[in-house]
Design a protein around this motif. Sequence first.
Motif, PDB file in Angstrom:
ATOM      1  N   ASP A  11       0.800  -1.227   0.000  1.00 48.49           N
ATOM      2  CA  ASP A  11       0.000   0.000   0.000  1.00 48.49           C
ATOM      3  C   ASP A  11       0.834   1.280   0.000  1.00 48.49           C
ATOM      4  OD1 ASP A  11       0.887  -0.374   2.591  1.00 48.49           O
ATOM      5  OD2 ASP A  11      -0.981   0.271   3.532  1.00 48.49           O
ATOM      6  N   ASP A  12       2.151   1.171   0.101  1.00 51.93           N
ATOM      7  CA  ASP A  12       3.037   2.334   0.005  1.00 51.93           C
ATOM      8  C   ASP A  12       3.467   2.464  -1.455  1.00 51.93           C
ATOM      9  OD1 ASP A  12       5.110   4.162  -0.045  1.00 51.93           O
ATOM     10  OD2 ASP A  12       6.189   3.295   1.646  1.00 51.93           O
ATOM     11  N   SER A  34      -2.554  -2.647  -4.449  1.00 49.42           N
ATOM     12  CA  SER A  34      -2.410  -1.954  -3.167  1.00 49.42           C
ATOM     13  C   SER A  34      -3.468  -2.371  -2.147  1.00 49.42           C
ATOM     14  CB  SER A  34      -2.473  -0.436  -3.384  1.00 49.42           C
ATOM     15  OG  SER A  34      -3.698  -0.079  -3.968  1.00 49.42           O
ATOM     16  N   THR A  35      -4.416  -3.214  -2.562  1.00 48.42           N
ATOM     17  CA  THR A  35      -5.451  -3.710  -1.649  1.00 48.42           C
ATOM     18  C   THR A  35      -5.626  -5.213  -1.867  1.00 48.42           C
ATOM     19  OG1 THR A  35      -7.274  -3.403  -3.198  1.00 48.42           O
ATOM     20  CG2 THR A  35      -6.731  -1.524  -1.757  1.00 48.42           C
ATOM     21  N   ILE A  36      -6.284  -5.862  -0.932  1.00 46.32           N
ATOM     22  CA  ILE A  36      -6.547  -7.293  -1.073  1.00 46.32           C
ATOM     23  C   ILE A  36      -7.478  -7.551  -2.250  1.00 46.32           C
ATOM     24  CG2 ILE A  36      -7.704  -9.256   0.030  1.00 46.32           C
ATOM     25  CD1 ILE A  36      -6.391  -8.414   2.653  1.00 46.32           C
ATOM     26  N   ASP A  54       2.524  -7.395   1.645  1.00 45.92           N
ATOM     27  CA  ASP A  54       2.775  -6.613   2.855  1.00 45.92           C
ATOM     28  C   ASP A  54       1.783  -7.043   3.928  1.00 45.92           C
ATOM     29  OD1 ASP A  54       3.830  -4.698   4.567  1.00 45.92           O
ATOM     30  OD2 ASP A  54       2.658  -3.062   3.719  1.00 45.92           O
ATOM     31  N   LEU A  55       2.213  -7.084   5.180  1.00 48.20           N
ATOM     32  CA  LEU A  55       1.333  -7.480   6.278  1.00 48.20           C
ATOM     33  C   LEU A  55       0.231  -6.447   6.503  1.00 48.20           C
ATOM     34  CD1 LEU A  55       0.666  -9.352   8.684  1.00 48.20           C
ATOM     35  CD2 LEU A  55       2.244  -7.982  10.035  1.00 48.20           C
ATOM     36  N   LYS A  56       0.606  -5.183   6.579  1.00 46.90           N
ATOM     37  CA  LYS A  56      -0.365  -4.112   6.840  1.00 46.90           C
ATOM     38  C   LYS A  56      -0.717  -3.430   5.522  1.00 46.90           C
ATOM     39  CE  LYS A  56      -0.009  -3.919  11.486  1.00 46.90           C
ATOM     40  NZ  LYS A  56      -1.041  -4.196  12.411  1.00 46.90           N
ATOM     41  N   LEU A  81       6.023  -9.479   3.744  1.00 47.39           N
ATOM     42  CA  LEU A  81       6.889  -8.378   4.189  1.00 47.39           C
ATOM     43  C   LEU A  81       6.188  -7.622   5.307  1.00 47.39           C
ATOM     44  CD1 LEU A  81       8.132  -6.665   0.898  1.00 47.39           C
ATOM     45  CD2 LEU A  81       9.315  -8.321   2.310  1.00 47.39           C
ATOM     46  N   THR A  82       6.971  -7.111   6.248  1.00 47.88           N
ATOM     47  CA  THR A  82       6.365  -6.304   7.291  1.00 47.88           C
ATOM     48  C   THR A  82       7.352  -5.338   7.907  1.00 47.88           C
ATOM     49  OG1 THR A  82       5.126  -6.340   9.375  1.00 47.88           O
ATOM     50  CG2 THR A  82       6.816  -8.016   9.086  1.00 47.88           C
TER      51      THR A  82
END
Length: 183
Positions: A11-12, A34-36, A54-56, A81-82
């Motif tokens: 999302d970054d 950038s989203t699920i 990415d985790l978050k 990744l997190t």
Amino acid sequence: MAHGRLLFVEDDPAFARVMARALTRHGFEVIAASTIAEALQLAHASNPRFAVVDLKLGEENGLALIPVLHARVPAMRIVLLTGYASIATAVEAIKLGAQDYLAKPIDAETLVRTLLPDDEEDAPLPEIPDAPIALRRLEWEHIQRTLQECSGNISQAARRLGMHRRTLQRKLLKHPVRERPVS
């Protein structure tokens, strides 16, 4: 040196752009989400061989994506990744089917080595660091590896490491040590 399609879920936007460019140079065909929901749509349309998640993802959790991606493409190699590394999350990611769990910041070469199977002949060789790795970093990596071998069981890992369970828990609460000493 084409490795196949890689779904990069981050999302970054700046980090996603930089990593997509670097991974493309390493022979991957990168598709980014950038989203699920966007990741699921791209995975359904393109059947990627690899995924970096990415985790978050804003308010969403990337862990939820792992089993869905594996259901879509069972042989997919997935790396989580997190920036918020924790043992519990690492164990959960591996149980859900991720091949590895990496803490940010991460460079493309490390990610490529993690994604490609050991038997792939054109996988880049690991770089020899200019400076020796800090002893605390080696200890942290050894603890992480032992904990993973023990399936997240802290008591079993503490016995293998020859330390008290509480000592191991205190060490696990600390943040990872930098890879190389700052000069």
